[in-house]
Design an enzyme around this catalytic site. Structure first.
Site, PDB file in Angstrom:
ATOM      1  CB  SER A  93      -0.881   0.026   1.253  1.00 25.09           C
ATOM      2  OG  SER A  93      -1.512   1.285   1.393  1.00 25.09           O
ATOM      3  CE1 TYR A  99      -3.823  -2.210   5.222  1.00 22.40           C
ATOM      4  CE2 TYR A  99      -3.144   0.036   4.703  1.00 22.40           C
ATOM      5  CZ  TYR A  99      -3.598  -1.202   4.287  1.00 22.40           C
ATOM      6  OH  TYR A  99      -3.826  -1.440   2.953  1.00 22.40           O
TER       7      TYR A  99
END
Ligand code: NAP
Length: 251
Positions: free
Chosen positions: A146, A160
């Site tokens: 990501s 995350y």
């Protein structure tokens, strides 16, 4: 570009980006193993759609963060396909928007277990099957990272972001480790993509809120990320390994 006769395992393949990868892989001629965690209906519907177009696919339930589930999943692929040519480590989770001083140990352990350990366990099993060192015929792995790995996710989910940073580092290391064993390993870093993951993290309006921060002023689609992943898996990308490719509209 045809990848006919090859086999692929997509973790978290039932919905979102993973489902788009499964659809395009089937269109390219791959036989597709669709892993999912709990949404059996989504995975079964996807398998039916692939079969309706003449493709071959089957669904496998399993938590990538469970070693027993991962071993069972790869055994199922072995018995169904008799080999593995491509792995997409796509399964991943977010959690509620929070600062570090609000994060429980249970949250941190779940995040790292699924996003990091899950990808490492699946890569381990894939390397055992693909590596020429183990008698395999090579293959390709794409890890779904990501842009959060670079941006850090402050005030939203640094846990995350850190899990995706680990995926980036793992991609670089594993690519070098197996570079002479016929396996290419790359990562894609999506930006804001239109899937249900934002709602699952308690932010159903996240895309609208973030759109203006994207230089291209729009979210990406699961299909756009899937096309990037399929390209990295294909022979078109034969000299690319250890790459961390942003697919984020410039963010
Ligand atoms: P999604 O729509 O929420 O789909 C997630 C998929 O992963 C589902 O199929 C889910 O299974 C599966 N899954 C969740 N936990 C799992 C586990 N423990 N074991 C096996 N499968 C599991 O998510 P997405 O947006 O497509 O995200 C896919 C990947 O892209 C993730 O790694 C995510 O971090 C990354 N990513 C997404 C974005 C974005 O904006 N969407 C941006 C950057 C990176 P069920 O269907 O059974 O629930």
């Amino acid at each position: 570009m045809s990848d006919g006769g090859k086999t692929i395992l997509v973790t978290g393949g039932g919905r979102g980006i993973g489902a788009a990868v499964c659809r395009f892989a089937a269109e390219a001629g791959y036989r597709v193993a669709v892993n999912y965690a709990s949404n059996e209906t989504a995975a079964a519907t996807l398998v039916q759609a692939i079969e309706a177009k003449g493709g071959e696919a089957f669904a496998i339930k399993g938590d990538v963060g469970s070693e027993a589930d991962v071993l069972a999943m790869f055994a199922a692929v072995d018995s169904r396909f008799g080999g593995l040519d491509a792995l997409v480590n796509n399964a991943g989770v977010v959690d509620r928007k929070a600062r570090i001083d609000e994060m429980s140990l249970a949250r941190l352990e779940r995040m790292m277990r699924i996003n990091v350990i899950g990808s490492l366990l699946c890569a381990r099993e894939a390397v055992k099957r693909m590596s020429t060192k183990h008698g395999g015929k090579g293959g390709a792995i794409v890890n779904v990272s990501s842009v959060a790995a670079v941006l850090g996710g402050p005030g939203e989910y640094v846990d995350y972001a850190a899990s995706k940073g680990a995926i980036d580092t793992f991609t670089i290391g594993l690519a070098k480790e197996v570079a002479t064993e016929g396996i290419r390993v790359n990562a894609v870093r999506p930006g804001i993509i239109d899937t249900e993951i934002h709602a699952s993290g308690g932010q159903p309006d996240r895309i609208a809120a973030m759109r203006d921060f994207v230089p291209m002023k729009r979210e990406g689609t699961a299909d756009e990320i899937a096309r990037t992943i399929l390209w990295l898996l294909s022979n078109e990308a034969s000299y690319i390994t250890g790459a961390l490719l942003n697919a984020s509209g410039g963010r």
